[in-house]
Design an enzyme around this catalytic site. Sequence first.
Site, PDB file in Angstrom:
ATOM      1  N   ASP A  82       0.849  -1.193   0.000  1.00 30.83           N
ATOM      2  CA  ASP A  82       0.000   0.000   0.000  1.00 30.83           C
ATOM      3  C   ASP A  82       0.882   1.240   0.000  1.00 30.83           C
ATOM      4  OD1 ASP A  82       1.087  -0.138   2.502  1.00 30.83           O
ATOM      5  OD2 ASP A  82      -0.804  -0.244   3.589  1.00 30.83           O
ATOM      6  N   HIS A 400       1.382  -8.992  -3.565  1.00 34.63           N
ATOM      7  CA  HIS A 400       0.332  -8.004  -3.316  1.00 34.63           C
ATOM      8  C   HIS A 400       0.998  -6.637  -3.136  1.00 34.63           C
ATOM      9  CE1 HIS A 400      -3.705  -6.830  -1.828  1.00 34.63           C
ATOM     10  NE2 HIS A 400      -3.040  -6.033  -1.002  1.00 34.63           N
ATOM     11  N   ASP A 438       0.553 -18.324  -5.178  1.00 32.02           N
ATOM     12  CA  ASP A 438       1.081 -17.030  -5.625  1.00 32.02           C
ATOM     13  C   ASP A 438      -0.065 -16.203  -6.199  1.00 32.02           C
ATOM     14  OD1 ASP A 438       2.664 -14.948  -6.455  1.00 32.02           O
ATOM     15  OD2 ASP A 438       3.617 -16.037  -8.096  1.00 32.02           O
ATOM     16  N   GLU A 447       1.576 -10.657   0.538  1.00 28.47           N
ATOM     17  CA  GLU A 447       1.984  -9.257   0.605  1.00 28.47           C
ATOM     18  C   GLU A 447       3.450  -9.196   1.026  1.00 28.47           C
ATOM     19  OE1 GLU A 447       0.236  -4.888   1.760  1.00 28.47           O
ATOM     20  OE2 GLU A 447      -0.620  -6.632   2.751  1.00 28.47           O
TER      21      GLU A 447
END
Length: 636
Positions: A82, A400, A438, A447
Amino acid sequence: MTRRWSFLVQCFTFKKKEGVRSRYMSDYNYVEVLQKSILFYEAQRSGKLPESNRLNWRGDSGLEDGKDVGHDLTGGWYDAGDHVKFGLPMAYSAAVLAWTVYEYREAYEEAELLDDMLDQIKWATDYFLKAHTGPNEFWAQVGDGNADHGWWGPAEVMPMNRPAFKIDEHCPGTEVAAQTAAALAAGSIIFKETDAPYAAKLLTHAKQLYAFADQYRGEYTDCVTNAQPFYNSWSGYIDELIWGGIWLYLATNDQTYLNKALKAVEEWPKDWDYTFTMSWDNTFFLSQILLARITKEKRFIESTERNLDYWSTGFVQNGKVERITYTPGGLAWLDQWGSLRYTANAAFLAFVYADWVSDQEKKNRYQTFAIRQTHYMLGDNPQNRSYVVGFGKNPPMHPHHRTAHGSWSNQLTTPSSHRHTLYGPLVGGPNRQDQYTDDISDYVSNEVATDYNAAFTGNGAAVWSGQSKLPNFPPKEKVEDEFFVEAAVMSNDTTSTQIKAILYNRSGWPARSSQSLSFRYYVNLSEIFAKGFTDKDIQVTAVYNEGASLSPLTVYDASSHIYFTEIDFTGVAIFPGGESLHKKEIQFRLSAPNGANIWDASNDYSFQGLTSNMQKTARIPVFDQGDLVFGTLPNK
């Protein structure tokens, strides 16, 4: 030299780990692991990037961070996949990375990676200096976790507001203040040799932050409530006060700080836990190793060994062996969410303690545990795969991570594969049965995060055995078409041609927004001039328009009667931030005068190859601020 400082030097002199390196020579290129793990932190950078930026898919981002509160809060690291700058895990990551240099500086030097490592750490410590805007004021977070997690795209084009959150004497946050003090104090030690003035500056801020943390106590999520769902401090703040006090003692040789750390130890629960390990939330396990080395007190030594035994061969309690869960494939497994980061953390503690303890049996036990767990992550596992992106056999391809994925449509399924290789991060990892998929959507297992890699990086330094780093690394990525037009013929006859065209911004090297995109549609008016008409007689009109202006026909090659109309989206922000945000459509018609049957599009440059189906065409070139960024121009 005082007796106490002499003792400290004896305890913490950098030593070659020749025994470890010669014993654990393997097929794995540890320096490649180290090199790539360090690069991961470069990929996480926020702010204005320097000319030395090695990743052509990363650009400036978060340049208005802090603007809402009147401070420059640019810089630092994005937390994970993020784009929030969470202060607690960022400070933890920086502190642990600095600790790895403190322990294994010689390995970094010999691997020719010390400068790279210091550069990554400095990116974080520079940010902490900015965020420390007063002795008792620290900006502990930038970005709204909820808003941030609701959008999927590259950091360079984030569309959401990024509020800043602070702690101060009226609303304190002991955990983040003390953790940042630890990072700055550790930083002051490792930078002292190469940049003494900078080291002194770090130490000044570390002292202020620790005093703030100690005097004004309170859990930081009571003030930075936005962090609570993401990085709540479950362990409280005593462990950070211990950790911060230790590093200030090591940086200053001031007994006062060690006394503060030891006093804080008394506030730790009496039944010291041994079934967990170090993490962004719990720094007691790191602290007790340093306290064991500094004080040689039995309680710290026994607690450390109890913890390491629990993770390795087992700890005997009341005649019963207690041991962490092991997967069938041999992974010491603590928890599903980021399982490998805990194992990597425990391995680092084992490496550090093994390098200090004199008992050869214990040394071998902890080294064996640490190297086996590290090898599991690198490929010695039932999946026969690496869990480090961009390293080894069958590494993760779909971490991620928003910016590495490079979506232009605010969807983690578009594109189907990552556009960029995010070298170096350790992914979350497998479940307790060694199973792993994956999958980009799996933020529990797939992540990556700055705290996942902190101790893992140190493991690479601990086992480095003389290999050479990769030359010319990282490779420069090949840039795909970032701006282009897709077009189709809506209608075409002897009076007019109607074209549907969509202008795309799918930039990713790096992603960027533009308000100055345009494209040109070229026509050949030979048949028009042959009938006695000119370009002035041709009408160019929009049938459907999402914000463009259309120019009258403009001469390109008068001798060949080649002209173009410019479809100009200047003032319209087009950026890879969503399905409707990364593209703009226009439908336009070129018509012969008064409906005369003299129009022939077959010789028009931009018409060539077009059908009734939308397709990318290089014959409709795209410009940004007047510079050609896609397509080809007609020959003159």
